[in-house]
Enzyme design. Sequence first.
Site, PDB file in Angstrom:
ATOM      1  N   SER A 146       0.912  -1.537  -0.334  1.00  0.00           N
ATOM      2  CA  SER A 146      -0.209  -0.197  -0.043  1.00  0.00           C
ATOM      3  C   SER A 146       0.790   1.186   0.085  1.00  0.00           C
ATOM      4  O   SER A 146       2.232   1.459   0.039  1.00  0.00           O
ATOM      5  CB  SER A 146      -0.596  -0.290   1.312  1.00  0.00           C
ATOM      6  N   TYR A 159      -2.442  -1.198  10.593  1.00  0.00           N
ATOM      7  CA  TYR A 159      -1.953  -1.447   8.777  1.00  0.00           C
ATOM      8  C   TYR A 159      -0.593  -0.945   8.182  1.00  0.00           C
ATOM      9  O   TYR A 159       0.174  -2.193   7.794  1.00  0.00           O
ATOM     10  CB  TYR A 159      -2.898  -1.396   8.534  1.00  0.00           C
TER      11      TYR A 159
END
Length: 265
Positions: A146, A159
Amino acid sequence: MPLDPTRHGPAALVTGASSGIGREYARALAARRFDLVITARRRDRLEELRNELTQRHRVRVELIEQELAAPDAGQRIERRVAELGWGIGLLVNNAGFGLYGRLDQTDPARQVAMVDANCRAVLDLTLRFLPPMVRRRRGGLIIVSSVLGFIPTPFYSVYSATKAFDLLLAEALHAEYRDLGIDVLAVCPGMTRTEFNAGAGIKSVGRFNREPEQVVESSLMLLGRRAFMVDGWWNRLLLAALRCVPRRLMLAGSHRIMTRRNPEA
C-alpha cells in the site's frame, strides 16, 4: 518481459479473490490463459467468480475457502494445491484487511489477526510456493502492499506497519531472486474503489480514487521490470513530495488527513 503462462505459469494462486483487487487479478490472469487457484473467506463469491471465469475463458479454476489469519492457512492451501497436482508459477499475495481507530479503542484480536493475514500468511505462502519456482528457475511473486507502507499513519498504525513489512519483503526478494528467473513485485495502491474502505472503517475517501482494474493492469505490465510500483500519478506525486519533508511534518500531516477521513475518531 510480458506476463506469460510459459514463464509465470501454468497456474496462478490468488488470495483474497472474492472482491476488489484480488478478483480483478483473477479475471486478468484468466484472460491471459492462466489456470487459477482462488482463495478467500466467502465461498459463494468464489463460486460466482469460478463460474464466470470458466465460462468466459475456458480455464481451470479451483477454489479454496480459507481464512488467511488462521495459523494453518498456508498448510491447508499447500495441501490442496498438491492434491491438484498443479504447478503454481505465479503467487499473488493480495488478501488483507485494515482497521481504523486509536489503538487502545480497537479490538485487540482483530489487530493481531491483521498482522497474521497481512504479514504472516504472506510470508508463509511465499515460503511454501517459492522453492518450486526456484527449482524450475522461472515464476513470479506479487505482494500487494500500500502507499501507506511508506507513511507512518495514525489511527491506521498497525495496517501501515504491516504494509511496510510487505513492501520491504517484496523489494528484498526482488533483489534476491532476479538472477534465478523469479520476478517479484510489490504493488502499492492508494485509495481504490473496493469494499476495503468500508471494512476498514474509513468513512470518507479521496478525490483521486483508482479502479481495481487499473491497479491490476498497471502491475502486470511492470512485473519483472521493477521491484515495486506505486499506482496512480497522484500517489506517485505525493510520495515524491514526501521525500523532501521531515518525518515529523509527515507524521503531523498524516494525522490531520486520517482524522478527516473519520471525524468521529
